[in-house]
Design an enzyme around this catalytic site. Sequence first.
Site, PDB file in Angstrom:
ATOM      1  N   CYS A   1       0.694  -1.150   0.006  1.00 14.97           N
ATOM      2  CA  CYS A   1       0.017   0.137   0.005  1.00 14.97           C
ATOM      3  C   CYS A   1       0.770   1.326  -0.060  1.00 14.97           C
ATOM      4  O   CYS A   1       2.016   1.057   0.221  1.00 14.97           O
ATOM      5  CB  CYS A   1      -0.851  -0.050   1.318  1.00 14.97           C
ATOM      6  SG  CYS A   1      -1.376  -1.564   1.655  1.00 14.97           S
TER       7      CYS A   1
ATOM      8  N   ARG B   1       2.848   1.095  -7.935  1.00 13.56           N
ATOM      9  CA  ARG B   1       3.092  -0.196  -6.880  1.00 13.56           C
ATOM     10  C   ARG B   1       1.755  -0.864  -7.194  1.00 13.56           C
ATOM     11  O   ARG B   1       1.627  -1.933  -6.398  1.00 13.56           O
ATOM     12  CB  ARG B   1       3.327   0.289  -5.603  1.00 13.56           C
ATOM     13  CG  ARG B   1       4.543   1.195  -5.409  1.00 13.56           C
ATOM     14  CD  ARG B   1       4.511   2.073  -4.404  1.00 13.56           C
ATOM     15  NE  ARG B   1       4.350   1.227  -3.055  1.00 13.56           N
ATOM     16  CZ  ARG B   1       5.037   0.601  -2.457  1.00 13.56           C
ATOM     17  NH1 ARG B   1       6.566   1.071  -2.757  1.00 13.56           N
ATOM     18  NH2 ARG B   1       4.929   0.009  -1.589  1.00 13.56           N
TER      19      ARG B   1
ATOM     20  N   TRP C   1      -3.641  -2.016  -1.309  1.00 14.12           N
ATOM     21  CA  TRP C   1      -3.176  -3.180  -1.975  1.00 14.12           C
ATOM     22  C   TRP C   1      -3.730  -4.370  -0.776  1.00 14.12           C
ATOM     23  O   TRP C   1      -3.082  -4.596   0.006  1.00 14.12           O
ATOM     24  CB  TRP C   1      -1.999  -3.325  -2.492  1.00 14.12           C
ATOM     25  CG  TRP C   1      -1.781  -4.451  -3.750  1.00 14.12           C
ATOM     26  CD1 TRP C   1      -2.105  -4.361  -4.724  1.00 14.12           C
ATOM     27  CD2 TRP C   1      -0.865  -5.941  -3.297  1.00 14.12           C
ATOM     28  NE1 TRP C   1      -1.708  -5.450  -5.461  1.00 14.12           N
ATOM     29  CE2 TRP C   1      -1.037  -6.207  -4.603  1.00 14.12           C
ATOM     30  CE3 TRP C   1      -0.103  -6.282  -2.402  1.00 14.12           C
ATOM     31  CZ2 TRP C   1      -0.514  -7.601  -5.068  1.00 14.12           C
ATOM     32  CZ3 TRP C   1       0.369  -7.505  -2.509  1.00 14.12           C
ATOM     33  CH2 TRP C   1       0.330  -8.087  -3.883  1.00 14.12           C
TER      34      TRP C   1
ATOM     35  N   ASN D   1       0.122   0.479   6.739  1.00 15.42           N
ATOM     36  CA  ASN D   1       0.789  -0.467   5.441  1.00 15.42           C
ATOM     37  C   ASN D   1       1.372  -1.489   6.480  1.00 15.42           C
ATOM     38  O   ASN D   1       1.884  -1.138   7.624  1.00 15.42           O
ATOM     39  CB  ASN D   1       1.913   0.201   4.904  1.00 15.42           C
ATOM     40  CG  ASN D   1       1.427   1.252   3.951  1.00 15.42           C
ATOM     41  OD1 ASN D   1       0.334   1.336   3.453  1.00 15.42           O
ATOM     42  ND2 ASN D   1       2.513   1.598   3.014  1.00 15.42           N
ATOM     43  N   GLY D   2       1.097  -2.830   6.074  1.00 12.49           N
ATOM     44  CA  GLY D   2       1.794  -3.971   7.041  1.00 12.49           C
ATOM     45  C   GLY D   2       0.762  -4.661   7.399  1.00 12.49           C
ATOM     46  O   GLY D   2      -0.395  -4.867   7.127  1.00 12.49           O
TER      47      GLY D   2
ATOM     48  N   GLU E   1      15.027 -23.508 -12.320  1.00 11.53           N
ATOM     49  CA  GLU E   1      14.684 -21.948 -12.156  1.00 11.53           C
ATOM     50  C   GLU E   1      15.752 -20.952 -12.346  1.00 11.53           C
ATOM     51  O   GLU E   1      15.620 -20.095 -12.982  1.00 11.53           O
ATOM     52  CB  GLU E   1      14.156 -21.740 -10.358  1.00 11.53           C
ATOM     53  CG  GLU E   1      14.097 -20.227 -10.085  1.00 11.53           C
ATOM     54  CD  GLU E   1      12.888 -19.555 -10.632  1.00 11.53           C
ATOM     55  OE1 GLU E   1      12.126 -20.258 -11.549  1.00 11.53           O
ATOM     56  OE2 GLU E   1      12.677 -18.395 -10.672  1.00 11.53           O
TER      57      GLU E   1
ATOM     58  N   LYS F   1      15.504 -18.284 -15.303  1.00 15.24           N
ATOM     59  CA  LYS F   1      15.893 -16.692 -15.090  1.00 15.24           C
ATOM     60  C   LYS F   1      16.521 -16.368 -15.969  1.00 15.24           C
ATOM     61  O   LYS F   1      16.509 -15.264 -16.499  1.00 15.24           O
ATOM     62  CB  LYS F   1      16.140 -16.737 -13.554  1.00 15.24           C
ATOM     63  CG  LYS F   1      15.810 -15.436 -12.836  1.00 15.24           C
ATOM     64  CD  LYS F   1      14.497 -15.757 -11.937  1.00 15.24           C
ATOM     65  CE  LYS F   1      13.257 -16.021 -12.853  1.00 15.24           C
ATOM     66  NZ  LYS F   1      12.219 -16.190 -12.095  1.00 15.24           N
TER      67      LYS F   1
ATOM     68  N   GLU G   1      15.074 -15.822 -19.538  1.00 14.43           N
ATOM     69  CA  GLU G   1      14.037 -14.823 -19.623  1.00 14.43           C
ATOM     70  C   GLU G   1      14.659 -13.504 -19.920  1.00 14.43           C
ATOM     71  O   GLU G   1      14.137 -12.607 -20.578  1.00 14.43           O
ATOM     72  CB  GLU G   1      13.228 -14.739 -18.067  1.00 14.43           C
ATOM     73  CG  GLU G   1      12.256 -15.788 -17.855  1.00 14.43           C
ATOM     74  CD  GLU G   1      11.601 -15.506 -16.621  1.00 14.43           C
ATOM     75  OE1 GLU G   1      12.306 -15.985 -15.678  1.00 14.43           O
ATOM     76  OE2 GLU G   1      10.262 -15.431 -16.717  1.00 14.43           O
TER      77      GLU G   1
ATOM     78  N   HIS H   1      23.126 -39.130 -19.035  1.00 10.85           N
ATOM     79  CA  HIS H   1      22.436 -39.845 -19.990  1.00 10.85           C
ATOM     80  C   HIS H   1      22.193 -39.054 -21.167  1.00 10.85           C
ATOM     81  O   HIS H   1      21.075 -39.167 -21.640  1.00 10.85           O
ATOM     82  CB  HIS H   1      21.108 -40.146 -19.037  1.00 10.85           C
ATOM     83  CG  HIS H   1      21.366 -41.134 -17.933  1.00 10.85           C
ATOM     84  ND1 HIS H   1      21.587 -42.514 -18.059  1.00 10.85           N
ATOM     85  CD2 HIS H   1      21.286 -40.804 -16.727  1.00 10.85           C
ATOM     86  CE1 HIS H   1      21.703 -42.978 -16.723  1.00 10.85           C
ATOM     87  NE2 HIS H   1      21.617 -41.978 -15.896  1.00 10.85           N
TER      88      HIS H   1
ATOM     89  N   LYS I   1       3.705 -10.201 -17.270  1.00 12.50           N
ATOM     90  CA  LYS I   1       3.701 -10.173 -15.598  1.00 12.50           C
ATOM     91  C   LYS I   1       2.732 -11.224 -15.396  1.00 12.50           C
ATOM     92  O   LYS I   1       2.959 -12.110 -14.450  1.00 12.50           O
ATOM     93  CB  LYS I   1       3.482  -8.889 -14.858  1.00 12.50           C
ATOM     94  CG  LYS I   1       3.916  -9.080 -13.305  1.00 12.50           C
ATOM     95  CD  LYS I   1       5.230  -9.620 -13.416  1.00 12.50           C
ATOM     96  CE  LYS I   1       5.384  -9.797 -11.636  1.00 12.50           C
ATOM     97  NZ  LYS I   1       6.703 -10.906 -11.447  1.00 12.50           N
TER      98      LYS I   1
HETATM   99  C1  F6R Z   1       9.215 -16.256 -14.412  1.00 13.33           C
HETATM  100  C2  F6R Z   1       7.707 -15.917 -14.484  1.00 13.33           C
HETATM  101  C3  F6R Z   1       6.802 -17.055 -14.748  1.00 13.33           C
HETATM  102  C4  F6R Z   1       5.470 -17.175 -13.941  1.00 13.33           C
HETATM  103  C5  F6R Z   1       4.456 -17.722 -14.471  1.00 13.33           C
HETATM  104  C6  F6R Z   1       3.363 -17.985 -13.546  1.00 13.33           C
HETATM  105  O1  F6R Z   1       9.898 -15.322 -13.870  1.00 13.33           O
HETATM  106  O2  F6R Z   1       7.281 -15.185 -13.616  1.00 13.33           O
HETATM  107  O3  F6R Z   1       7.271 -18.026 -15.118  1.00 13.33           O
HETATM  108  O4  F6R Z   1       6.228 -17.803 -12.607  1.00 13.33           O
HETATM  109  O5  F6R Z   1       3.948 -16.998 -15.653  1.00 13.33           O
HETATM  110  O6  F6R Z   1       2.814 -17.124 -13.069  1.00 13.33           O
HETATM  111  P1  F6R Z   1       1.977 -16.969 -11.621  1.00 13.33           P
HETATM  112  O7  F6R Z   1       2.852 -17.301 -10.503  1.00 13.33           O
HETATM  113  O8  F6R Z   1       1.437 -15.667 -11.381  1.00 13.33           O
HETATM  114  O9  F6R Z   1       0.902 -17.895 -11.856  1.00 13.33           O
END
Ligand code: F6R
Length: 608
Positions: free
Chosen positions: A2, A27, A75, A99-100, A481, A485, A488, A504, A603
């Site tokens: 928030c 935010r 939020w 906030n919190g 992961e 990362k 991406e 293998h 996102k």
């Molecule tokens: C990787 C990333 C994506 C999400 C995926 C699922 O950095 O952000 O691989 O993890 O699109 O997204 P959520 O967690 O929002 O369902």
Amino acid sequence: MCGIVAYIGRRPAVPILIGGLKRLEYRGYDSAGVAVAVTDGLLGVRRCRGRLANLEALLVKAPLAGNVGIGHTRWATHGRPSDENAHPHRVGGVCVVHNGIIENHIGLRARLRGTGREFTSETDTEIVAHLVDEALKQGATSLLEASRKALRQVEGAYAIVLISQDHPGELVAAKNASPMVLGIGEGETFIASDAPALLEHTRNVVFLDEGDIVHLTHAGYTITDLEGAKRERPSRILDWSAEQAEKGGFPHFMLKEIFEQPTAVTNTLRGRLLVPESDVTLDGQEIDTRSLSRLVIVACGTSYHAGLVGKFMIESAARLPVEVDLASEFRYRDPVVGPHDLVVAISQSGETADTLAALKEAKSRGARTLAISNVLDSAIPRAADFTLYTHAGIEIGVASTKCFTAQLAALMLLAIHLGRRTGTLSPGNAQELISQLLLIPQKMENTLKELGDLKELAERYKDVPGFLFMGRGTNYPIALEGALKLKEISYIHAEGYAAGEMKHGPIALIDDGIPVVVIAPKGHGYEKVLSNMSEVRAREGQVIAVATHGDKIISEQCQSVLWVPDAPSLLQPLLTVLPLQLLSYAVSLARGNDVDQPRNLAKSVTVE
Ligand code: F6R
């Protein structure tokens, strides 16, 4: 997270509050509101669900004139987004923005209800307004004294600003584990949760510290602690641009969020660890394990990798079989799932179309469902029987970092909760896991500090055609992961493998041009990873190891080592992922990419 803005001075408060809140819009928020000490000595409150434009329209119809006020963008964390849950919350003549998370909100609410007090919202924040109002009614002679008395009863994280009808020329602000900054102007003072809200008016600021209480009047401000002892806090002139201020002084949101992970994990654990009982509460929800024979975790991308770690945690603590499925596969393969299964959908955004569809599919076949999400009241938690929010704060960088480690913390909580109910986790073992979990945020903080910016490593490898990542056990998902990362944000091809699988097939890829990141902390499977590492070395592979502090065997065998502290295998992923996040960030930067907005990615993936 928030946003908070507060003002005391000679100018009309409302335009300053709204202007400041607009600076915090990036935010994210779901409702907004202001309270102003209006010139006839009353408090006026306007608040509503939705965008700031809705609040502005409300203020056009019903203006508030006054030069002391508080404002908030919410939020949701406790209670869905609604007009009633929007801040400020008013009780009697007291208004508060917060906030919190108030950790002991259940006990405080019950006590206050016992004294005849009624609540008009689902928020934990309203409790603070009740406590301050109660203290004033019990004879506190000032808003400051009443606020101190109230906050001595509160446990948790907060940045709070209070205003009172009976003390119209004053504001009280308090900070504990949530950020808060004071802005000093000419005959006026500002408070905000984040610097961007103030920069238009002043660059002379004081960053408040834990336990600070600020008393603001037209004459200036004083800082004390909860007991009334004076505190000196130096002011500084902030030379950040507006954009830098949004990122808290970091060059990118992703880096800011990487460094926010100790706080994100602390917030996920907050109020859920029942230390004396060696147990975990899932916010009062009880998962009946008597008829439970299996868990199925469904998720996508980074959340899927968290699920793969969750399998280890739950199987180890609760001895229940766990399957982990990509949501996009699960939903289309006529899954065998039914009333004896708990289907756990993990989604940072809570809106991912495939994960939502998988959860609905499971529900339609009679399974119980639990959502782990960072966004309150988003589609996936709304559709689930149980919810566990991660409380990591909004994540803006497209590549998920702090939400991932917060998901790991949430899964460990779920594992302990289930293990205590199946009886497979003894109180002693639960206690040990809880104590180790509590050490993680500090270990994360130290690790991030020690790793530095990895610039040199990134420069060395920024033009390679590909990377391999390998790990075993709980660190196999971290290899996946790490590779995701890197792909991406650097656009370098990368693959993650279970270390034992290398021989293998993937071993054919190894030569001196492909760096291999080997995740090899001490603990379960360590010796096996060492021998996998030797196989890579024997083929001229360039090894970057993630290893436990002081491991000489590793440091003698590889080109570079990224050190992490020791931790039990189940919790290692919360630490071993940190160097991989920083490495991806550094390589992306070295290649001149847009770290926060990588190409082709969104996102929140709300389409199939
Ligand atoms: C990787 C990333 C994506 C999400 C995926 C699922 O950095 O952000 O691989 O993890 O699109 O997204 P959520 O967690 O929002 O369902």
